[in-house]
Design an enzyme around this catalytic site. Structure first.
Site, PDB file in Angstrom:
ATOM      1  N   LYS A  80       0.844  -1.200   0.000  1.00 49.53           N
ATOM      2  CA  LYS A  80       0.000   0.000   0.000  1.00 49.53           C
ATOM      3  C   LYS A  80       0.880   1.252   0.000  1.00 49.53           C
ATOM      4  O   LYS A  80       1.870   1.320   0.741  1.00 49.53           O
ATOM      5  CB  LYS A  80      -0.918  -0.022   1.229  1.00 49.53           C
ATOM      6  N   SER A 155      -9.814   2.645   2.543  1.00 56.07           N
ATOM      7  CA  SER A 155      -8.881   3.287   1.650  1.00 56.07           C
ATOM      8  C   SER A 155      -7.990   2.324   0.857  1.00 56.07           C
ATOM      9  O   SER A 155      -7.472   2.688  -0.193  1.00 56.07           O
ATOM     10  CB  SER A 155      -7.978   4.225   2.453  1.00 56.07           C
ATOM     11  N   SER A 179     -10.062   0.275   6.780  1.00 58.70           N
ATOM     12  CA  SER A 179      -9.447   0.293   5.444  1.00 58.70           C
ATOM     13  C   SER A 179      -8.764  -0.994   4.999  1.00 58.70           C
ATOM     14  O   SER A 179      -8.353  -1.096   3.843  1.00 58.70           O
ATOM     15  CB  SER A 179      -8.444   1.433   5.351  1.00 58.70           C
TER      16      SER A 179
END
Ligand code: GLN
Length: 507
Positions: A80, A155, A179
């Site tokens: 990420k 997210s 997330s």
């Protein structure tokens, strides 16, 4: 399309250690898949092809030389973009950090490197991890491989989409309010938010420091356990890092799949079970089926009540913006990142440059939260807003403590709905926030949570997720119950969940 992209990380680990395939072959297969589908999916912000192949070749050389390697050595992973990676761009989905190449690795990234995983690249995310759809990324949204017109969650939607599109067998995430778990839920993948403090926050671009927790994402429970084991561990560089209490999650996942869960008590949280919470019928139907399977496997289902959970979302949206407004103050155009000179001003002051930079560099959602947080922390309102939210946080922790007195593991649907259409909630922040109504309590209390697929909702044929929650530092319970439930579900589906769907659909 190489068959290697179908394999789980555990299977790849076996093939690599027996010498049946090389790390270079496995890495190349995934890079080819990325080249084939990522134009449509847009899971990656940066693909590190050359570096990945070099890392893979080094693993192959080390293996040939007889070096002792960890279980995941040579297995590719997507990282990420909120995690700093030395020499690779890191943007956190923001224009504020466009072009920034960090001079150091986050501790999690260092741990991945030490375990010799191969970094494929950096995945898309909502700007500074604020959002539930990746639509707040400054670099364009990610698309859900189940239906490219839909959101992959957020997210961490880049990581979840990369897994669901078979671009990577493993990915990392961070979870401040959901997330990791909500993207897992809407893409039919598995995601775990470990106990707060289990994975170092050093080198993660902070959203809300008292809530942020990094964790593993994969397509199976065992794979998340293998990655969890690599990511977690004490780090002197993070003052909130746990010094002890790291249970053996891999052993727990294996035990869950083989020994089952007879005698375990599973608590259904009344406040997160349907009612008027906006839960989709198909999500509830799959949730109830999972409960029936757990009962059949010998678990006892009890109902528990956590009355303060109804105030969790409101408390979160005071605490998170407060901490975020403070964390994001460092983007001041003076030290690193974007710098914009105000238009038409010949010799601008530092304040004018800061204002122009922050106006240009932050997106709307980030600005909304900075304003909210600054307001909640202002001297006249501090007690009324931030102070009250902290009291609610204590009540939520007490609710958890009481519930864990009655049950070993708690369960709820992960996200109230399946993946919605891109654009559907962009003008309605509150309905976007409601995606996390069931995941936020765990962050406020610091307890671990897992989401795994419970099946497809009847009304739209899209994945639904079930959430498991355990007491702090008892992450192993998630893996034990998760692996047991997963094997029952796979049996009921007649085969692995994703392979039949996104893989076939996206040839
Ligand atoms: N969707 C939630 C938010 O927007 C959670 C974000 C997160 O976990 N990083 O704050």
């Amino acid at each position: 399309m190489s068959e290697l992209i179908r394999r789980t990380a555990a299977e790849l680990s076996g093939l690599l250690s027996s010498g049946e395939v090389s790390a270079v072959e496995v890495t190349q297969a995934h890079l080819d898949r990325i080249a084939q589908v990522d134009g449509d999916v847009h899971a990656f912000l940066h693909v590190a092809g050359e570096q990945a192949l070099a890392e893979a070749a080094a693993v192959d050389t080390a293996r040939k030389a007889g070096e002792q390697l960890g279980a995941l050595a040579g297995v590719p992973i997507a990282v990420k973009d909120v995690m700093t990676t030395q020499g690779l761009p890191t943007t956190a989905g923001s224009k504020m950090l466009e072009g920034w190449i960090p001079p150091y690795d986050a501790t999690v990234v260092r741990r991945l490197k030490e375990a010799r995983l191969v970094t494929l690249g950096k995945t898309n995310m909502d700007e500074f991890a604020m959002g539930s759809s990746t639509e707040h990324s400054a670099y364009g949204a990610t698309h859900n491989p189940w239906d490219l017109d839909r959101i992959p969650g957020g997210s961490g939607g880049g990581s979840s989409a990369a897994l669901a599109a078979f671009e990577a067998p493993l990915a990392t995430g961070t979870d401040t309010g959901g997330s990791i778990r909500q993207p897992a839920s809407v893409t039919g993948t598995v995601g775990v938010k470990p106990t707060y403090g289990a994975v170092s926050r050093y080198g993660l671009i902070a959203l809300a420091s008292s809530l942020d927790q990094a964790g593993p994402c994969a397509r199976t429970v065992l794979d998340t356990a293998l990655l969890h084991e690599v990511m977690a561990g004490h780090d002197p560089l993070d003052s909130t890092s746990l010094t002890d209490g790291y249970p053996d999650v891999v052993a727990a996942a294996k035990a869950g799949a083989t020994e089952g869960i007879a005698g375990l008590k599973i608590g259904v949280i009344r406040e997160l079970h349907g009612g008027d919470g906006g839960y989709q019928a198909g999500v509830m139907a799959r949730f109830d089926e999972s409960l029936a399977l757990l009962t059949k496997a010998g678990a006892e289902i009890v109902e528990v009540s956590c009355p303060s959970f109804t105030a969790a979302l409101a408390a979160y949206y005071l605490i998170l913006p407060s901490e975020a407004s403070s964390n994001l103050a460092k983007f001041d155009a003076m030290r690193y990142g974007l710098r914009v000179g105000p238009a038409g001003v010949e010799a601008p002051s530092a304040e004018q440059v800061m204002a122009a930079t922050r106006a240009a560099g932050f997106g709307d959602e980030v600005k909304r939260r900075i304003i909210l947080g600054t307001y909640a922390l202002s001297s006249g309102y501090y007690d009324a807003y931030y102070g009250s939210a902290q009291k609610v946080r204590t009540l939520i922790q007490r609710d958890f403590a009481a519930a864990f007195g009655q049950a070993d593991v708690l369960v709820s649907p992960t996200s109230p709905t399946t993946a919605f259409k891109l654009g559907a909630k962009l003008d309605d922040p509150l309905s976007m926030y409601l995606q996390d109504v069931a995941t936020i309590p765990a962050n406020l209390a610091g307890v671990p949570g897992m989401s795994l697929p419970s099946g497809l909702a009847d009304e739209d044929g899209l994945p639904a997720g079930i959430q498991l929650l355990a007491p702090a530092q008892a992450d192993d319970r998630l893996y034990r119950v998760g692996a047991a439930l997963e094997s029952l579900l796979v049996e009921s589906w007649g085969g692995p969940f994703l392979a039949k769907n996104t893989l076939e659909a996206m040839k």
